[in-house]
Each structure stands twice: as C-alpha cells, then as structure tokens.
Scaffold this motif. Structure first.
Motif, PDB file in Angstrom:
ATOM      1  N   GLN A 326       1.056  -1.313  -0.450  1.00 32.79           N
ATOM      2  CA  GLN A 326       0.372   0.077  -0.124  1.00 32.79           C
ATOM      3  C   GLN A 326       0.938   1.505  -0.001  1.00 32.79           C
ATOM      4  O   GLN A 326       1.782   1.153   0.070  1.00 32.79           O
ATOM      5  N   GLY A 327       0.668   2.302  -0.394  1.00 29.19           N
ATOM      6  CA  GLY A 327       0.914   3.852  -0.989  1.00 29.19           C
ATOM      7  C   GLY A 327       1.032   4.549  -2.055  1.00 29.19           C
ATOM      8  O   GLY A 327      -0.455   3.897  -2.360  1.00 29.19           O
ATOM      9  N   ARG A 337       1.150   1.448  -7.004  1.00 38.32           N
ATOM     10  CA  ARG A 337       0.273   0.944  -5.532  1.00 38.32           C
ATOM     11  C   ARG A 337      -0.375   2.004  -5.153  1.00 38.32           C
ATOM     12  O   ARG A 337      -0.461   2.988  -6.019  1.00 38.32           O
TER      13      ARG A 337
ATOM     14  N   VAL B 338       0.080  -1.211   7.880  1.00 34.97           N
ATOM     15  CA  VAL B 338      -0.304  -0.186   7.242  1.00 34.97           C
ATOM     16  C   VAL B 338      -0.605   1.115   8.195  1.00 34.97           C
ATOM     17  O   VAL B 338      -1.031   1.482   9.470  1.00 34.97           O
ATOM     18  N   VAL B 347      -1.179   6.707   3.348  1.00 35.39           N
ATOM     19  CA  VAL B 347      -0.743   5.469   3.676  1.00 35.39           C
ATOM     20  C   VAL B 347       0.275   4.871   2.986  1.00 35.39           C
ATOM     21  O   VAL B 347       0.421   5.013   2.165  1.00 35.39           O
ATOM     22  N   HIS B 348       0.699   4.024   3.952  1.00 31.69           N
ATOM     23  CA  HIS B 348       1.997   2.763   3.638  1.00 31.69           C
ATOM     24  C   HIS B 348       1.729   2.087   4.194  1.00 31.69           C
ATOM     25  O   HIS B 348       2.086   1.799   5.428  1.00 31.69           O
ATOM     26  N   ASP B 349       2.982   0.823   3.890  1.00 36.16           N
ATOM     27  CA  ASP B 349       2.917  -0.241   4.655  1.00 36.16           C
ATOM     28  C   ASP B 349       4.361  -0.139   5.224  1.00 36.16           C
ATOM     29  O   ASP B 349       5.334   0.239   4.636  1.00 36.16           O
ATOM     30  N   PHE B 373       7.256   6.320   3.400  1.00 35.54           N
ATOM     31  CA  PHE B 373       5.816   6.711   2.339  1.00 35.54           C
ATOM     32  C   PHE B 373       6.148   6.654   0.881  1.00 35.54           C
ATOM     33  O   PHE B 373       6.036   5.459   0.040  1.00 35.54           O
ATOM     34  N   ALA B 374       7.652   7.070   0.944  1.00 31.63           N
ATOM     35  CA  ALA B 374       8.373   6.778  -0.469  1.00 31.63           C
ATOM     36  C   ALA B 374       8.423   5.732  -0.842  1.00 31.63           C
ATOM     37  O   ALA B 374       8.728   5.476  -2.175  1.00 31.63           O
ATOM     38  N   SER B 375       8.553   4.886   0.085  1.00 34.64           N
ATOM     39  CA  SER B 375       9.519   3.286  -0.090  1.00 34.64           C
ATOM     40  C   SER B 375       9.304   2.736   0.868  1.00 34.64           C
ATOM     41  O   SER B 375       9.894   2.001   2.144  1.00 34.64           O
ATOM     42  N   PRO B 376       7.619   1.508   0.633  1.00 36.18           N
ATOM     43  CA  PRO B 376       7.176   0.698   1.946  1.00 36.18           C
ATOM     44  C   PRO B 376       7.517  -0.568   1.565  1.00 36.18           C
ATOM     45  O   PRO B 376       8.294  -1.058   1.001  1.00 36.18           O
ATOM     46  N   TYR B 378       7.174  -4.343   3.193  1.00 35.83           N
ATOM     47  CA  TYR B 378       6.101  -5.522   2.703  1.00 35.83           C
ATOM     48  C   TYR B 378       6.614  -6.528   3.194  1.00 35.83           C
ATOM     49  O   TYR B 378       7.553  -7.185   2.868  1.00 35.83           O
ATOM     50  N   HIS B 397       9.484  -1.773  -2.039  1.00 32.12           N
ATOM     51  CA  HIS B 397       8.842  -0.695  -2.598  1.00 32.12           C
ATOM     52  C   HIS B 397      10.088  -0.136  -2.632  1.00 32.12           C
ATOM     53  O   HIS B 397       9.656   1.130  -2.596  1.00 32.12           O
ATOM     54  N   PRO B 398      10.038   0.603  -4.687  1.00 35.31           N
ATOM     55  CA  PRO B 398      10.982   1.414  -4.939  1.00 35.31           C
ATOM     56  C   PRO B 398      10.317   3.711  -5.056  1.00 35.31           C
ATOM     57  O   PRO B 398       8.906   2.946  -4.657  1.00 35.31           O
ATOM     58  N   LYS B 399      10.951   3.821  -4.894  1.00 38.83           N
ATOM     59  CA  LYS B 399      10.208   5.559  -4.887  1.00 38.83           C
ATOM     60  C   LYS B 399       9.479   5.717  -6.123  1.00 38.83           C
ATOM     61  O   LYS B 399       9.109   6.278  -6.149  1.00 38.83           O
TER      62      LYS B 399
END
Lengths: 591, 414
Positions: A326-327, A337, B338, B347-349, B373-376, B378, B397-399
């Motif tokens: 999520q994002g 995302r 989250v 929101v972000h993971d 937020f920029a790079s969650p 998971y 996860h990437p920016k």
C-alpha cells in the motif's frame, strides 16, 4: 513487389477491402475512405510485401485498421451527434421475405461489437480460413474461433428475437449479394495512389501530417516492434479516447433467456491465489467494483489488499492486474501502489467495454487513478476531494464522457445538473452527490439508486425522480410480483442490463439477486442465494433462469452468500456477480 | 484525544527505536534481470542465511535466491536461479536440514494447475536440483507449500484442491533430494459444516514446525485457526482451536519447550468484527516437546494477544503477514502494518518487529524495521541462527516506477 503486381493486387482485392471496411464502419462513404487509406499503406509498404505470402489477409488487415482509425477519428470530431445507422448499400431488389431477413441480419450485425463482427464477416462472408482471419485481425487463432462462434450465437439469438427463428446467420450471410466496390472508388484510388507515389514515402510524406499513419503502416509490416509504443496515446495527455460512434448499444436478452453461472474465484478470509479460474482461485473475501468488458474479461478490486485483479477470458486465469504494497505510486502495473479502498464500499472502479481502461477511485490516496491496460501503466488523474464518500459508479457514454457518481449516504436533494470535477484531464467528468448503490443506463441517461430503501430512478435529462417500489421489510409475499406491491429493505448492489430493460438488485439480508423488468413492471428472484436461518425468506421461483456448471446441491441454490454486491453486465449479456465473503461468479447466456 | 493518538502514532516509531534494538543497516539484495521481487522466504544453516524470492509476477515469475552472512553481508553479487521453468513459479518457502536447504514452491509449468516443486540448495549457493523436483502433482491445484526438517527428512505440507475447496496434504523429501511420498497423504480437512457465508469448505495456508518427537502444524480451517500435532507423518490429535474469527497466515517458533503461534486475525468485540486486523499470538505450553506435551487445552494464553502495540490510526488497524523465530533469548516477531491516516496523509506499508518473552509476553514497543511513504516495506520473512542473530527480509518498494521492487534485509542482534 513490382508496379504491375501491385496494380493486380489492387484490382483483385479492392472489393474485399471495401467489404471489410464496410463491416467496420457501416457506411459506404467511410468504407471508401478507409480503402483508399489502406491501399496507400500497402503502397508505402510495397518494398516489404512478399507476394508469396497471404496478401489477401494482409489487405484485409490494412483495411480493418484503416477503418477502425477512421471511425475513432470521426467519433472524436462529432461524438455528440447521434450515431447514424448503417447506410443501405446498393443492393439488387429482392423479394420481401429475403429482404426482411437480410435487413434483420444487417441490423443484428450492426449491434455486434466490431470484435465479434469482423471475425464473423471474414470467416463466413469472405470465406477466410481461421488462420487467414487471425492474420488479418492480428489476433490469436483461438480468439478468432471463439469470437466467431460467439458472434454466430448472438446473431442467431437476435434473429430469433426478430422472428426469424429458422434463420442460420452464416447461411443468411452466405446468400447476401457480395458487395462490390463502387466503380468510382477505383478512380479515386488511382488518383490517390498517383499522388502518393509523387509524394514518396520519405520526408515529404512525413511532413504531410501522416506520421502516425506511417507508424501504423510500419506496425502492419511487423518491421519495428518498438513503434507500437510510439503509436499509443501518451499517458494522461488526453484522457481516454472517445468510444467509436458506431459502438453498439447493448442488447437485452429475452426474459426467458437461460444462463449458466460458474465461479471465477472463491471467497474467504486471508486467501489470495491467482491461477486457473474457478473455485481453485481465491480472493480475500471482499471483491468489489465488478466490471466485465465485451470480451468477457472480469475486473474487480480486493478491499483487503488494495489490488485490482482480473479474470482473462482467453486464458481462463485469474491474475493480479496491479497493486502491491500500500502507498501511492504511478508506473508499471507490477509496481504501482494504491492507498487502498474501503472495507465496505462498492463499485469502486469501472472498466471500459473495450477492455483498454480501468478507472478507480483510490480512497486511501484520495485520488482518481487510471489503469491503461494497453500501455501497462497506472497514472493519477487528479485528486478526489470527497474521498470520505465512496464512489459507486463510473461509466462512459458513447461520446466518451465519463460519469462518476459518489455517495454521501443520503438521499439526493434533487436530480438536477451535475457537478464537474476540475481535474485535468477530466474536465468533462460529472459527479453526482448523495447516492447509494447505483446503476447508470448511459444510453437512456437514466440513473438508478437506492438509499436505505426502495430503488429509485432519475431521468437525468429531465431531473424527474420515480420511486420504483415501496420501502419496508422484504417478506416472502413480496418477492415476486408487480412493482407496486413490492417492498425493499436494505438492498445491496445494483446493476443495469446492457439494453436498460432489467435492473438487478441485491437483496441484502435475503442474499438473492432480484431482477426488475422495467418494461413489464415485474420483479422476481433472478438468482437465489439460499435461506438464512430465522429470517423466513422465500424459496426461489420454480425453474429459475440458471443452470449450474457442477450441478451440486449447493449450487442449485446458487450459493451466492450474504449481501450480494453490485454486479455488472457487458453489451453481450454476460455478467459478473459476487457477495461479501462469497465467490465471484461469471454469468453466461446459454446459446 | 484524537490529536493525542495522532501524536503518539507519529512519535511511537522513533521512541521505540530508542529502546535499544540492535539492527544492522538495511542492505538491498541484487535484483534478477530487472524483475520485481516478491514474497521472500528465509532460513539459516551452516553459518549462512538463504533468502529466496519470486522474481516477476503472474506468468513471468521465476524463483531466485541469494545468501547472506551472519555479519549482514550479501554473499552473492547477483541472485542465482532456482527455477526458471515455463510459466509461473511462486510463493517459495525454505528450510535447512541434512546439510542443505530445501526450497519449495508452487509451479504452473504444466499450464493447467499448480503443482508443488522443490529444489535443494547447498550452503555455498549451488542449486542441486536445477528447475526442481516434483513433490506433488495431479489434478487440480497443489499449492502454497510449507516446509520444515524433522531430523530425518523434509516435511512438506501443501493445500490440495479436491473439487470444491482445499484440504491439507503432506509428503516428505529426503535429504538427498527424492520425493518419498507419491502425491502425499491427507493431513487435515475442513469441518463438515461451515458458516453459510463462507461458501466453500476449505483449508487455508498451512504453517509447519518440527519439534521434539513430532511436528505441529496450523491451518485456517473455515474461519478460525486450528493447531494439530503430528507424529511419524500422521496427525495425533487437534491441540488447539485458536480463538478469533478470520484467522490466517500462521507462523510458528519454539524455544524447545513451548511453541508460539502468530497469526493474522480480525479482531472481535462482543462477537462482532471491529474491522480491525491485527496479529494475534497464542503460546502453546509444552507442545515444543510433543512426546511429553498435552493434547488439548494447552494454551498458556487463553485469548489471543495482539502483537502490534501501534495505536489504531485510522479506526482500523491493518496488521498482516506475521512471522516469528526463537533467537535463543526471546521470540522475535515481525509483521507489516499500514501506517498513515487516510484522511490526512497518505498511507503506506511498513515492517515492524517486537520481542516476545519465553512466557508469551510482548516486550517493549514495536520497533520499525523499514518502510516509509516514499518506499514502503512489505511481507517480511524471518530466519535465525538461534544464537542471537535474526535476519528479517522484506519487499522494499521503490520510490519511482522505473525502479524494480527489491528484497532488502536487516539483521537483529542481541
């Protein structure tokens, strides 16, 4: 290819190109223009043409592509003009019966989506083999076979409705006089070809504003794969392209139509399994926003994982389309995302009938998101300021206008006008506040909803609201009969049939789907979800419309589960339904 | 009050970071051919951690792996391929035993349905069964395997579709790389009656742990989690029906005496779901020594405790994918959550961890491992050397959308 060979090719195939273009455009004038364009492309690609290969299929493909582009361009220019019905072509005079039959067939053909019409015409009118048709349409062989078969079934049904019960579409089509290209077309073609030769295919032609056409020509010749990307519209530049003006209005199937229903994905908590469709594939319980395109691909969101998944008709597989952690991130489908969607919202997204676009309200991000399935990219269209409210329907009319209807959980004060969202590039988007569980008939511009009570209808052209049934607790005696005697309590989900005749309403506590025949003013259980203990709810109607794929006891009752969610239908009468925690079903008319 | 909760939410990760958890800096493992990396799994053996993951999604997914030293160094300059067969190889799990690692996964190479495959990987990073050996095939899906080593053979459990839903089946793989039980044997079935709205009778993804004298396994059975014990490959009785509706994703760890079960759970209040999802945990007394353990009523914690202490941020906490290991001193649990406030900020993971005492009591506060937020971050995976070094790997996860998703890790030390 020599000049003489080229001239022979033109003479030999001009009528074929004309017929294919006519089948696409429905207009002799447009067909002529498309043929000229197609042969210009053939001319430009002449150095790469191999006369030993299937030139007939190549020409048909060029004509198909040129005709499609013409239709799209025309739609962009004047999409708000009413679509002209297919013009009568010059035909010899026939006896009344034959003329009626052919007219019925042409009418039925016109209602078919081009995806189905073209394979059918090529196979049965032009005598193409499956392989030739596949080459001409740039489609896999299996797809051509399936679409041709489906077209035949749909035509048979349409002809049956029109009273021609014994007519076999392919046979009828076979006896249709073969339309020859008008003689004037050859003259026009000759002139056009001469001017093209004079202009050449190099820089001069490029300056003539035909860059995109040349790219299409390159793609046709299969020379530069990368050019495909170049020919796609840029992300987020103009929004979705308008639907072609000749996009057919959906056709409602007759009331006694039988259906089959089979699971696409099973429900349940904590499970999420892609792969072969059916009960083997699993969802994380709350599938929402179901949509089905005209190919039969089904799209939905999964509330617990902020992903969009889809069922692919061609491969019979369930695949996570986009969404990961999520994002908020735009980009390729695999990395995009989403901020997530609400646990209890419905119809959070819409897929276009051509299967090229998905629009979704990303509530967690407070953004409109656009999934371009051709480009494989997700982009953000703009901010949604009212993200506390759920979006319940997004729909496009034939002109490409996108309508977004959202809920604030209250009845609308009135039905006049729309609010326009000023978010580029969606300048034309129209929202309507204060609705709950709604459906939109984009052809008649009628809007259906219910807000903790009876289904209501608003004529968006006049603003007039009509309440369709009474409100109150749903009881056994209320479940079948004319509208006037009906009562509803807490219905869930709503969808409209492609022709706008049937309104499907989820029964809430009753766990069944009901079908309201808006023409006959009658309502009955369409899919029975089983009885919930202690609620004393009704038995299904005898001989309901469904048969079931595996014939199990549970499935005889449909097994829809509680709280039927909003379903969806495509223009061919295929549908998709699901319930909270239950399976997602595909509904298919029996041919 | 709401303001205080928000402030707490913002300050908590920073405050808990002061608690003194010793985490090495994050290291990104090299990617495989620019493919996105998903669903890591990890195990420890012969002084190396092996991290395996799914490279790509859907039809393109392959399986790759890379090794990590106890000191937190990535030992392989690029990941090695475990299976690159046709179509999809996905959802790997890994265990160590008999001198090698065994990686198990589900595989769609036949184009029709999933089968379970396995491959041994030596501690020096050599794939001993290139493209894998078939553990369970046949009609319908055999999928989502779990694996452990019981001292003699690798025990593999998987979900087996039976026409309407899933059973759990089990089979063994010898340390020399032979599938010992053709198509496996039925291990657990769903109850005969399921709630109306559940639809199909089915079993969820299994978890598996080897203990002294036998095995224990857990599976989501209908809407709740059940834990069984097994001996000699057969179930000897159900130990616990773990409380809580919609329980799933079980993970186990044992200190040699007791067993800690962690699982994802929808929280209930007065029988009604609150919509909140947390990571529950139950300590099973004496079940680490199955020969001596009781069969029923062995719960130390009568109700599931929540692992995550992070305040509810958006009315509904979303905590998922719990994993747990015993590092020789305490249990270490990790999960993703989250974060953010939907109506105020995106929101972000993120991945958090927390220690749990041998007595089943959560210690301290949640410690952030990764994710902003920029790079969650998971889907964590966990592995420990049992002597104070615990690896936590996760999807990073990437920016920006032009950079692939990678697998990252940090090592928690005593």
């Amino acid at each position: 290819m020599s000049g003489q060979e080229l001239a022979e090719l033109f003479r030999e195939h001009v009528s074929l190109a004309y017929r294919v273009a006519f089948a696409t455009t429905g207009s002799s004038q447009d067909a002529e223009d498309a043929v000229q364009e197609a042969f210009l492309r053939v001319l430009r690609a002449r150095d790469r043409l191999d006369p030993t290969r299937n030139v007939r299929a190549y020409v048909a493909r060029a004509a198909t592509n040129a005709a499609r582009e013409l239709v799209r361009a025309r739609a962009r220019r004047s999409c708000h003009e009413s679509a002209a019905p297919p013009k009568e072509n010059a035909m010899p005079r026939e006896d009344a019966q034959a003329r009626e039959e052919r007219a019925a067939l042409r009418g039925a053909l016109a209602t078919l989506a081009p995806e189905y019409r073209l394979p059918f015409v090529l196979r049965h009118a032009e005598g193409f083999t499956v392989d030739e048709a596949a080459t001409a349409l740039s489609l896999p062989r299996s797809t051509v076979e399936k679409r041709s078969k489906k077209a035949r079934a749909l035509l048979r049904r349409a002809l049956g409705v029109a009273g021609f019960t014994s007519a076999a579409p392919a046979t009828l089509l076979g006896v249709l006089p073969r339309v020859e290209a008008p003689a004037a077309l050859a003259d026009k073609l000759g002139a056009a070809l001469s001017s093209a030769k004079a202009a050449g295919t190099g820089a001069a032609a490029l300056k003539g504003g035909i860059v995109m056409k040349l790219i299409a020509g390159i793609v046709l010749a299969g020379a530069v794969a990368g050019a495909v990307t170049m020919s796609l519209p840029k992300q987020n530049e103009n929004g979705p392209e308008p639907l072609p003006a000749e996009t057919p209005v959906g056709v409602d199937l007759p009331p006694d139509q039988k259906y089959t229903m089979g699971p696409i994905v099973n429900g349940g908590a904590g499970k999420h399994l892609d792969g072969p469709a059916g009960s083997q594939a699993e969802s994380t319980s709350l599938t929402k926003g179901h949509n089905i395109d005209d190919v039969g691909n089904i799209y939905w969101t999964e509330c617990q994982y902020a992903v969009i998944r889809h069922y692919l008709e061609e491969t019979k597989r369930v695949v996570t389309l986009t969404g990961s952690a999520q994002g908020i991130l735009d980009g390729p489908l695999s990395r995009a995302r989403f901020g997530g969607w609400s646990y209890n919202s419905t119809n959070l997204m819409a897929a276009t009938a051509d299967g090229k676009h998905v629009f979704v309200l990303d509530r967690g991000a407070g953004q409109w998101r656009h999934v371009d399935l051709e480009a494989g990219m997700v982009s953000t269209l703009g901010q949604w300021h009212h993200f506390k409210n759920g979006i319940f329907i997004i729909a496009r009319d034939r002109c490409g206008e996108v309508y977004a209807f959202v809920t604030s959980g209250q009845d609308p004060p009135d039905c006049k006008g729309y609010k326009k969202l000023k978010v580029a590039p969606f300048q034309g988007i129209k929202t309507y506040m204060g609705l709950d569980h709604c459906a939109l008939d984009v052809e008649k511009m009628r809007f259906y909803w219910h807000a903790r009570g009876a289904p209501k209808m608003c004529d968006l052209k006049t603003g007039k609201i009509t309440q369709l049934t009474s409100t109150g607790n749903l009881r056994a005696a209320d479940t079948s009969g004319p509208f006037a005697g009906m009562k509803w309590h807490c219905p869930t989900g709503m969808s409209i049939s492609p022709g706008g005749r049937y309104l499907y309403v989820g029964g809430g506590d009753s766990s069944s789907f009901y079908r309201m025949d808006l023409e006959k003013k009658y309502i009955h259980i369409f899919a029975y979800g089983g009885e919930i203990k202690g609620r004393g709810l009704p038995k299904p109607l005898e001989g309901g419309p469904f048969s079931f794929q595996d014939g199990t006891e549970r499935d005889k009752k449909c097994g829809l589960g509680r709280w039927p969610a909003a379903g969806a239908f495509n223009n061919l009468g295929y549908g998709a339904w699901a319930t909270a925690y239950g399976p997602l079903y595909k509904i298919a008319p029996v041919e | 009050m709401r303001f205080c909760v928000l402030i707490s939410a913002l300050l908590l990760p920073a405050a808990s970071a002061w608690a003194g958890e010793n985490l090495t800096p994050e290291v990104l493992l090299p990617g495989y051919e620019a493919a996105d990396a998903y669903r890591p799994a990890a195990a420890f053996g012969k002084d190396v951690f092996l991290v395996v993951w799914q490279a790509g999604r859907n039809e393109t997914a392959d399986l790759v792996g890379a090794r990590v030293g106890k000191d937190g160094r990535a030992l392989d300059a690029k990941p090695f391929v475990i299976s690159k067969a046709k179509d999809c190889q996905a959802r790997p799990r890994v265990a160590f035993g008999g001198g090698n690692f065994l990686v198990v996964w589900h595989d769609l190479r036949n184009g029709k349905d999933y089968d379970v495959y396995a491959a041994r990987v030596s501690p020096d990073g050599k794939v001993l069964d290139p493209d894998g050996l078939l553990v369970a095939g046949g009609e319908y899906n055999q999928c989502e395997p779990a694996v452990c080593f019981d001292g003699a053979a690798f025990q593999v459990l998987w979900r087996n579709f039976y026409g309407k839903g899933y059973h759990i089946y089990g089979g063994r793989v010898s340390p020399d790389g032979r599938a010992l039980d053709d198509s496996g044997a039925l291990v657990a079935k769903p109850p005969s009656k399921v709630p109306f709205h559940m639809g199909t009778r089915t079993m969820g993804t299994p978890g598996l742990l080897a203990g002294k004298g036998g095995l224990i396994l857990a599976g989501a059975r209908a809407s709740s989690l059940h834990v069984w014990r097994m001996k000699d490959g057969k179930m000897t009785g159900e130990m616990v029906s773990v409380p809580g509706k919609w329980s799933a994703e079980p993970g186990f760890a044992s200190d040699g005496k007791n067993v800690l079960v962690v699982y994802s759970i929808y929280m209930n209040q007065g029988g009604r779901s609150t919509g909140e999802r947390n990571t529950g945990m139950v300590l099973l007394k004496g079940e680490g020594d199955l020969a001596a353990g009781t069969v029923k009523g062995a719960k130390v914690t009568p109700k599931p405790k929540c692992l995550s202490a992070t305040p509810i941020i958006d009315g509904r906490k979303q905590v998922r994918h719990p994993v747990v290991a015993w590092d020789g001193v305490s249990y270490v649990a990790a999960w993703d959550i989250v974060l953010g406030r939907r109506s105020k900020k995106p929101v972000h993971d993120a991945v958090l961890l927390r220690r749990v005492s041998a007595a089943g009591e959560p210690q301290g506060q949640d410690t952030p491992v990764a994710g902003d937020f920029a790079s969650p971050a998971y889907r964590p995976a966990i592995a420990t050397d049992g002597a104070g070094a615990t690896l936590i790997a996760y999807e990073r996860h990437p920016k920006t959308g032009d950079v692939p998703i990678k697998i990252a890790f940090r090592i928690l030390k005593k």
